[in-house]
Enzyme design. Structure first.
Site, PDB file in Angstrom:
ATOM      1  N   SER A  49       0.629  -1.338   0.044  1.00 51.99           N
ATOM      2  CA  SER A  49      -0.106   0.067  -0.013  1.00 51.99           C
ATOM      3  C   SER A  49       1.001   1.289  -0.034  1.00 51.99           C
ATOM      4  CB  SER A  49      -0.900   0.005   1.065  1.00 51.99           C
ATOM      5  OG  SER A  49      -2.083   0.817   0.988  1.00 51.99           O
ATOM      6  N   ASP A 138      -9.419  -6.744  -3.733  1.00 54.91           N
ATOM      7  CA  ASP A 138      -8.942  -5.741  -3.166  1.00 54.91           C
ATOM      8  C   ASP A 138      -9.833  -4.310  -3.641  1.00 54.91           C
ATOM      9  OD1 ASP A 138      -7.316  -3.330  -2.243  1.00 54.91           O
ATOM     10  OD2 ASP A 138      -5.519  -4.363  -2.595  1.00 54.91           O
ATOM     11  N   HIS A 172      -7.349  -6.250   0.744  1.00 55.61           N
ATOM     12  CA  HIS A 172      -6.192  -5.364   0.706  1.00 55.61           C
ATOM     13  C   HIS A 172      -5.535  -5.661   1.810  1.00 55.61           C
ATOM     14  CE1 HIS A 172      -4.206  -1.285  -0.277  1.00 55.61           C
ATOM     15  NE2 HIS A 172      -4.151  -1.280   1.216  1.00 55.61           N
TER      16      HIS A 172
END
Length: 355
Positions: A49, A138, A172
């Site tokens: 991320s 995600d 995610h």
């Protein structure tokens, strides 16, 4: 509240999260990061991320020493272009009104930065190894963004050097073989058990065939002072924690090792999740058997003015993200970026000759 509004309402960019775990034993007092005489030319980097975005930035800025990168739920170099609005829209949830930034444009920016000396010559990316991951579930950094990163890397890296895994029904999260929540889950702890070892897969792609991992990590964690790697020796002013962590296999005390830099995501720093990321992300067992030091730098949350207030240093980063949209410096994506400079300084220290 939908994901997009949540991200916008929490300073713009909450890109990864964490898991509460027991604290590392030595956290109370940081030491000077030791020298180990590592082979700097064998450095690699990965992240999830916001850490994935910084991993790409560091790879491109210092391609002269980085031989490969692993990117989990990130996007192309300089995607946000100094804009938190573009970061939260174009670089996370693109749509017709907010498309993923044009890769041809980003390549042009990269080449111009190289000509000015702000980053290393990207010709050095050609033989590098790049491992990309995007989960089909995600909903935070959507797959079109990672697809754009693939196109960006194809501009520089030989085709055989890139692996892109995008067929796993993962949310995610940092994907592991045994630890964390259900694979498709997006939410705390953001470390997901998908019966898939992302850390092992990316390290094997970067370094080639590896010795099987240890059953349990047997090295030691070194908690080190990060302030000395900042030009003003004020980590907090740049949304960095006073201390970071390095995992040192026993073998690296007697032989020359290499370094992998593993970068957590937003809300995944130690203040939020304790030692979850650097104990459960999956790198340490591989490090033990493959002569690999793992460097885990740490961010900290910032809510505006620095302490003490009279420094007038304003940083709005309440989710402890890495700087990939310019909250600390307009040069955040280059070798002059303060966070990139700090990590390079840590690597240079590890490369110094052992006492």
């Amino acid at each position: 509240m939908d994901d997009f509004r949540f991200l916008r309402n929490t300073a713009g960019v909450a890109l990864a999260a964490g898991l509460a775990m027991p604290s590392v034993d030595a956290r109370a007092e940081a030491e000077r990061l030791p020298a180990y005489g590592v082979d700097l030319a064998q450095t690699s980097v990965s992240g999830i991320s916001s850490g994935a975005y910084l991993a790409v930035q560091f790879h491109v800025a210092h391609s002269g020493i980085v031989r490969g990168a692993g990117v989990i739920a990130g996007g192309p170099y300089y995607c946000a272009e100094n804009s938190v609005d573009k970061a939260t829209r174009n670089c996370m949830k693109p749509d017709a009104a907010h498309p993923v930034p044009d890769v041809t444009h980003l390549k042009s920016v990269t080449d111009q930065l190289a000509q000015s000396g702000a980053i290393d010559d990207p010709v050095q990316l050609q033989d590098d190894r790049v491992w990309l991951f995007s989960g089909t579930a995600d909903s935070v950094v959507e797959q079109p963004v990672m697809d754009a990163l693939l196109r960006y890397y194809h501009s520089y890296v030989d085709d055989g050097g890139i692996i892109y895994k995008k067929d796993l029904n993962a949310g995610h999260a940092m994907v592991t073989e045994t630890d964390g929540a259900a694979c498709a889950y997006t939410g705390p702890p953001f470390i997901n058990d998908c019966d898939y070892d992302a850390a092992g897969a990316l390290l094997a792609h970067i370094y080639g065939p590896l010795t099987p991992p240890a059953a349990e990590p047997t090295g030691r964690f070194v908690v080190f002072d990060q302030n000395e790697f900042l030009p003003d020796r004020k980590a907090h002013d740049h949304s960095l924690s006073d201390s970071g962590t390095a995992y040192i296999p026993e073998a690296c005390t007697s032989k020359r090792c290499r370094v992998h830099v593993a970068l957590h995501g937003c809300l995944q720093n130690e203040d939020k999740v304790d030692d979850a990321f650097y104990r459960q992300a999956g790198y340490n067992r591989w490090a033990d058997t493959n002569d690999l030091i793992v460097l885990y730098p740490q961010t900290t949350a910032r809510y505006g003015l620095s302490w003490p207030y009279w420094t007038l240093n304003v940083v709005w980063n309440p989710n402890a993200c890495w700087d990939w949209w310019g909250y600390d410096s307009a040069d955040y994506h280059t070798k002059d970026g303060v966070q990139i400079k700090a990590i390079r300084g840590m690597l240079d220290r590890l490369a110094e000759t052992k006492p």
